[in-house]
Motif scaffolding. Structure first.
Motif, PDB file in Angstrom:
ATOM      1  N   ALA A   1       0.837  -1.445  -0.037  1.00  0.00           N
ATOM      2  CA  ALA A   1      -0.023   0.070   0.136  1.00  0.00           C
ATOM      3  C   ALA A   1       0.957   1.264  -0.211  1.00  0.00           C
ATOM      4  CB  ALA A   1      -0.869   0.021   1.214  1.00  0.00           C
ATOM      5  N   THR A   2       2.079   1.067   0.451  1.00  0.00           N
ATOM      6  CA  THR A   2       3.050   2.304   0.796  1.00  0.00           C
ATOM      7  C   THR A   2       4.110   2.390  -0.456  1.00  0.00           C
ATOM      8  OG1 THR A   2       4.238   1.271   2.246  1.00  0.00           O
ATOM      9  CG2 THR A   2       2.464   2.772   2.915  1.00  0.00           C
ATOM     10  N   GLY A   3       3.942   1.372  -1.394  1.00  0.00           N
ATOM     11  CA  GLY A   3       5.068   1.187  -2.326  1.00  0.00           C
ATOM     12  C   GLY A   3       6.373   0.929  -1.838  1.00  0.00           C
ATOM     13  N   ARG A   4       6.541   0.010  -0.746  1.00  0.00           N
ATOM     14  CA  ARG A   4       7.785  -0.455  -0.262  1.00  0.00           C
ATOM     15  C   ARG A   4       7.803  -1.907  -0.423  1.00  0.00           C
ATOM     16  NH1 ARG A   4       7.885   4.631   0.244  1.00  0.00           N
ATOM     17  NH2 ARG A   4       8.485   5.990   1.856  1.00  0.00           N
ATOM     18  N   GLU A   5       7.221  -2.455  -1.452  1.00  0.00           N
ATOM     19  CA  GLU A   5       7.432  -4.038  -1.690  1.00  0.00           C
ATOM     20  C   GLU A   5       8.793  -4.459  -1.270  1.00  0.00           C
ATOM     21  OE1 GLU A   5       6.000  -1.882  -3.663  1.00  0.00           O
ATOM     22  OE2 GLU A   5       4.042  -2.614  -4.137  1.00  0.00           O
TER      23      GLU A   5
END
Length: 301
Positions: free
Chosen positions: A138-142
Motif C-alpha cells: 500500500a505504501t510502495g515499499r515492496e
C-alpha cells in the motif's frame, strides 16, 4: 461475500493508484495509523507516519522502533480525533477492525485500509507477516516488506541457539495486573508464536482471549511445578511489594527454586518488530548472569 471482496479490492486498488500518483511528486505517502502494531510495522518498513494515536503511550509500551519527535498526536487509539486527522491531509489511513465504526468517516478524508494482526484463528505470526506485506504494498515499499520478513526470520534464527538454556523446562510469560493477579500469555499471543519458533515450551496451555492471554490469580502459576516464570516490565507499584515479600508469591514453586526473571517491556499486541524485540530480550536474559532473590531470579534451568 463476493461483492464485499470486490469492493475491498476496488478500494485497495484505488488507494494504490492514488498513492502511486502522489509518489511522483512527493518522497512518500502521508500515512496515518492508530494501532501501535501497525505503527511499529510502518516504521520497520521505513515509513514514518504523519500522525499516530497516543504517541506518549507508544514510547512507554512499544519503545522500538522509536517514533521520531514531533509527530502529531491524533487522540485515543479507540477514538481518533477526526479534525486532527483531516488537518494532516493523509494519503492513506490504516485502521484495525476495532475502528470499523469510524471507517465511513475516515474514508471521507482519505483512502482507508483495515488490517488485523490478531484475528479469530489465532495465527498471529502469519497475520503479522501478511500485514507487513500489505502495508509494504500500500505504501510502495515492496522491497522493504520482503526485507522485514527476512529480518524477522533471521532474528529468530539468531536467537534460537542463545535461548537454548530456556528450553530445559516450560516457561510462563506474565505481566502483573495488580498485586495478586497476572496476565499470562498463551495460544494466540505474539509471545507464544515466538516461543514456538524458538523451541521453548509455553507452560500455559489453557484457554485464552482473542488477544492470546488469560488473567488469573498468582496461585494458578503453581499448576506447572517444574515451570520457570518471566515477568514483563512495567510492574505496578503494588505488585513490587508482592515481589519483595508477598507470602503467596514466596510459596510459588518457581520462586522458591529461583526460576524467575524480569524482562524489559515488550508490546504484546505488536507484529514482526515486537517479535524481533522479544526474541532479543529472551536471548539477552538467557545470556545474563543469574541474579537470585525475590525480584529477579534465574529462569534458565
Amino acid at each position: 461475500m463476493t461483492d464485499a471482496l470486490f469492493s475491498r479490492r476496488a478500494l485497495m486498488a484505488g488507494a494504490a493508484a492514488l498513492l502511486a500518483g502522489r509518489a511522483m511528486a512527493a518522497p512518500g505517502p502521508r500515512v496515518v495509523a492508530f494501532d501501535w502494531g501497525i505503527v511499529e510495522t510502518l516504521l520497520g518498513l521505513g515509513v514514518v507516519p504523519v500522525g499516530v494515536a497516543e504517541g506518549d503511550g507508544y514510547a512507554e509500551w512499544v519503545r522500538e522502533p522509536a517514533l521520531p519527535p514531533g509527530i502529531p498526536d491524533l487522540g485515543l487509539r479507540v477514538e481518533p480525533n477526526m479534525e486532527a486527522v483531516a488537518r494532516l491531509k493523509p494519503d492513506l489511513i490504516v485502521i484495525t477492525p476495532q475502528l470499523a465504526s469510524f471507517e465511513p468517516m475516515l474514508a471521507r478524508i482519505a483512502p482507508t485500509l483495515s488490517l488485523a494482526i490478531f484475528d479469530e484463528d489465532g495465527d498471529v505470526w502469519t497475520r503479522a507477516r501478511q500485514v507487513a506485506l500489505a502495508l509494504a504494498s500500500a505504501t510502495g515499499r515492496e522491497d522493504a516488506g520482503a526485507r522485514l520478513l527476512a529480518q524477522a526470520d533471521a532474528a529468530l534464527e539468531a536467537a534460537r541457539p542463545k535461548v537454548a538454556p530456556l528450553t530445559a523446562r516450560p516457561l510462563y510469560l506474565a505481566s502483573f495486573v495488580d498485586a495478586r493477579h497476572v496476565r499470562v500469555y498463551g495460544r494466540g499471543s505474539l509471545f507464544d508464536a515466538v516461543l514456538t519458533r524458538l523451541g521453548i515450551a509455553n507452560a500455559f496451555t489453557g484457554p485464552t482471549s482473542f488477544w492470546g492471554f488469560a488473567t488469573f490469580g498468582l496461585e494458578h502459576l503453581a499448576a506447572a511445578q517444574d515451570a520457570a516464570l518471566l515477568v514483563f516490565e512495567p510492574v505496578p507499584p503494588e505488585a513490587r511489594a508482592t515481589l519483595a515479600h508477598g507470602p503467596l508469591w514466596q510459596r510459588l514453586p518457581m520462586v522458591q527454586a529461583g526460576r524467575i526473571g524480569l524482562l524489559p517491556t515488550v508490546w504484546s499486541f505488536g507484529g514482526l518488530v515486537s517479535a524481533m524485540r522479544f526474541a532479543r530480550v529472551l536471548a539477552d536474559h538467557a545470556a545474563a548472569p543469574a541474579v537470585s532473590g525475590p525480584e529477579r531470579g534465574d529462569a534458565r534451568g
